[in-house]
Design a protein around this motif. Structure first.
Motif, PDB file in Angstrom:
ATOM      1  N   ARG A  73     -16.209   0.604  -6.857  1.00 17.57           N
ATOM      2  CA  ARG A  73     -15.266   1.716  -6.624  1.00 17.57           C
ATOM      3  C   ARG A  73     -14.960   1.836  -5.134  1.00 17.57           C
ATOM      4  NH1 ARG A  73     -16.426   7.299  -9.481  1.00 17.57           N
ATOM      5  NH2 ARG A  73     -14.390   7.688  -8.554  1.00 17.57           N
ATOM      6  N   SER A  78      -1.199   7.611 -13.029  1.00 15.54           N
ATOM      7  CA  SER A  78      -2.561   8.017 -13.420  1.00 15.54           C
ATOM      8  C   SER A  78      -2.606   9.499 -13.790  1.00 15.54           C
ATOM      9  CB  SER A  78      -3.541   7.745 -12.280  1.00 15.54           C
ATOM     10  OG  SER A  78      -3.576   6.383 -11.969  1.00 15.54           O
ATOM     11  N   LEU A  79      -1.902  10.325 -13.018  1.00 13.08           N
ATOM     12  CA  LEU A  79      -1.870  11.764 -13.326  1.00 13.08           C
ATOM     13  C   LEU A  79      -1.191  12.027 -14.666  1.00 13.08           C
ATOM     14  CD1 LEU A  79      -1.080  13.694  -9.998  1.00 13.08           C
ATOM     15  CD2 LEU A  79      -2.970  14.105 -11.580  1.00 13.08           C
ATOM     16  N   ILE A  86     -11.350   1.620  -3.467  1.00  7.19           N
ATOM     17  CA  ILE A  86     -10.800   2.693  -2.618  1.00  7.19           C
ATOM     18  C   ILE A  86     -10.404   2.133  -1.252  1.00  7.19           C
ATOM     19  CG2 ILE A  86     -11.438   4.812  -1.374  1.00  7.19           C
ATOM     20  CD1 ILE A  86     -13.228   5.492  -3.857  1.00  7.19           C
ATOM     21  N   ALA A  87     -11.269   1.293  -0.694  1.00  6.79           N
ATOM     22  CA  ALA A  87     -10.949   0.697   0.603  1.00  6.79           C
ATOM     23  C   ALA A  87      -9.703  -0.176   0.507  1.00  6.79           C
ATOM     24  CB  ALA A  87     -12.140  -0.137   1.082  1.00  6.79           C
ATOM     25  N   PRO A  92       1.348   4.417   1.390  1.00  5.42           N
ATOM     26  CA  PRO A  92       1.232   5.590   0.527  1.00  5.42           C
ATOM     27  C   PRO A  92       2.473   5.853  -0.326  1.00  5.42           C
ATOM     28  CG  PRO A  92       0.469   6.077   2.745  1.00  5.42           C
ATOM     29  CD  PRO A  92       1.095   4.734   2.803  1.00  5.42           C
ATOM     30  N   MET A 134      -7.168   0.261  -1.664  1.00  4.84           N
ATOM     31  CA  MET A 134      -5.994   1.134  -1.825  1.00  4.84           C
ATOM     32  C   MET A 134      -5.662   1.881  -0.535  1.00  4.84           C
ATOM     33  SD  MET A 134      -6.139   2.765  -5.673  1.00  4.84           S
ATOM     34  CE  MET A 134      -7.754   3.478  -5.522  1.00  4.84           C
ATOM     35  N   ALA A 135      -6.700   2.100   0.296  1.00  4.71           N
ATOM     36  CA  ALA A 135      -6.461   2.819   1.560  1.00  4.71           C
ATOM     37  C   ALA A 135      -5.586   2.018   2.518  1.00  4.71           C
ATOM     38  CB  ALA A 135      -7.794   3.143   2.218  1.00  4.71           C
ATOM     39  N   LYS A 136      -5.496   0.712   2.285  1.00  3.22           N
ATOM     40  CA  LYS A 136      -4.677  -0.146   3.146  1.00  3.22           C
ATOM     41  C   LYS A 136      -3.240  -0.256   2.638  1.00  3.22           C
ATOM     42  CE  LYS A 136      -8.706  -2.881   4.448  1.00  3.22           C
ATOM     43  NZ  LYS A 136      -9.413  -4.156   4.253  1.00  3.22           N
ATOM     44  N   LEU A 137      -2.993   0.279   1.460  1.00  6.24           N
ATOM     45  CA  LEU A 137      -1.657   0.190   0.864  1.00  6.24           C
ATOM     46  C   LEU A 137      -0.741   1.264   1.454  1.00  6.24           C
ATOM     47  CD1 LEU A 137      -2.676  -0.286  -2.889  1.00  6.24           C
ATOM     48  CD2 LEU A 137      -2.085  -2.082  -1.233  1.00  6.24           C
ATOM     49  N   VAL A 190       0.991   3.521  -3.315  1.00  9.48           N
ATOM     50  CA  VAL A 190      -0.040   4.442  -3.822  1.00  9.48           C
ATOM     51  C   VAL A 190       0.587   5.547  -4.667  1.00  9.48           C
ATOM     52  CG1 VAL A 190      -1.924   5.990  -3.177  1.00  9.48           C
ATOM     53  CG2 VAL A 190      -1.479   3.952  -1.812  1.00  9.48           C
ATOM     54  N   MET A 248       1.197   4.733  -8.329  1.00  9.00           N
ATOM     55  CA  MET A 248      -0.094   4.649  -9.027  1.00  9.00           C
ATOM     56  C   MET A 248      -0.639   6.037  -9.330  1.00  9.00           C
ATOM     57  SD  MET A 248      -1.768   1.614  -6.702  1.00  9.00           S
ATOM     58  CE  MET A 248      -3.402   1.971  -7.233  1.00  9.00           C
ATOM     59  N   LEU A 249      -0.512   6.927  -8.330  1.00  9.35           N
ATOM     60  CA  LEU A 249      -1.033   8.281  -8.514  1.00  9.35           C
ATOM     61  C   LEU A 249      -0.240   9.030  -9.587  1.00  9.35           C
ATOM     62  CD1 LEU A 249      -2.972  10.527  -7.603  1.00  9.35           C
ATOM     63  CD2 LEU A 249      -1.347  11.102  -5.780  1.00  9.35           C
TER      64      LEU A 249
END
Lengths: 176, 128
Positions: free
Chosen positions: A141, A164-165, A145-146, A153, A148-151, A157, A160-161
């Motif tokens: 995980r 998922s929501l 997360i690391a 936003p 996705m943090a480079k993608l 991202v 994806m958010l």
């Protein structure tokens, strides 16, 4: 027989004991010494013609039967002794059985403890396995997360958010 | 219900995305969190988003949870508001948060309710 002769014989018997000892030694029958009275010969053998009146009419076959009877008495004693021995043996076996049973109970008690320890060990093993798996899961995980943090936003991202929501809201709606 | 949500795969995915936006160095991450996370109908997601914005500890992210009506400390959900306040109080560096609070209290453009909440939080942070 005169009185003097009788006294002489009596004194001879009193003071000359070796003769009686010889008679005792000659006796081969184990029943010869019966209640401290020394028998001069075997039970069924006549020591003198005087006693022939008591058992004189006993035939050889009857003697054999009596001998068998006496032998059976001896055998009965042996059987009785063996019986006692077998009872003792039985008691001994019972005692051993009881001891074995008690040891078994103790063993069962110890087994329960071992069972408890086994469960505890099993629980620890499962716990360790889960800890390893959870550790791997957390590491995976963290890596995700690391990553996705480079993608970007907005372009990467955010979709994806949103997806998922949306899936989570649908899941909650279905559960409700 | 709450346990069921938090153990679901989609919730874990959303949580991972919000965590990634928490550490994302791009300023656009705050905009995404504000646009998607703080407007979610799920209380847990709004709470998670508010905490992510506080943890970023930037003027832009703190402004969202302090100065915006219905978000962060001004959320309609008491759980979300109290959780956000608790996270603000637990910040090691409270300088940025105090600056935002002061701007909100003194700002004429903000509603009185928002300013009142900011004042209360500032008092708590001064005491902490």
């Amino acid at each position: 027989m005169s009185t003097i002769e009788k006294v002489s014989q009596l004194s001879h018997r009193i003071f000359n004991t070796t003769l009686n000892e010889k008679n005792v030694r000659r006796s081969s029958n184990p029943f010869a010494n019966f209640q401290k009275n020394v028998l001069n010969a075997d039970v069924l053998e006549l020591s003198s013609k005087k006693d022939a009146g008591v058992v004189g009419n006993i035939s050889q076959s009857t003697k054999r039967i009596y001998s068998t009877f006496v032998g059976s008495i001896n055998d009965f004693g042996r059987r009785f002794y063996e019986g006692i021995e077998s009872i003792k043996e039985f008691g001994h076996r019972m005692k051993e059985g009881m001891v074995a049973a008690w040891n078994k109970v103790c063993e069962i008690g110890n087994t329960e403890i071992h069972l408890g320890e086994g469960i505890k060990n099993g629980y620890n093993a499962v716990k360790e396995a889960l800890a390893v798996d959870m550790g791997k899961l957390f590491k995976s995980r963290e890596k995700e997360i690391a990553r996705m943090a480079k993608l970007d936003p907005h372009t990467e991202v955010k979709p994806m958010l949103v997806d998922s929501l949306k899936a989570l809201e649908e899941e909650i709606a279905v559960a409700a | 219900m709450e346990t069921t949500i938090k153990s679901s795969k989609n919730y874990m995915k959303v949580s991972d995305i919000i965590d990634s936006l928490t550490i994302n160095p791009s300023p656009d991450a705050v905009a995404v969190l504000e646009e998607i996370g703080t407007n979610s109908s799920i209380d847990e997601i709004r709470e998670m988003t508010a905490l992510a914005l506080v943890k970023r500890n930037e003027p832009a992210s703190l402004s969202v949870v302090i100065s915006h009506r219905g978000k962060g400390i001004n959320d309609m959900s008491t759980v979300v508001a109290m959780s956000t306040i608790n996270c603000l109080l637990s910040l090691e560096d409270k300088q940025e948060a105090m600056s935002v609070l002061e701007r909100t209290i003194s700002g004429e453009e903000f509603e009185e309710e928002v300013r009142e909440n900011a004042r209360a939080v500032k008092a708590l942070m001064a005491l902490s």
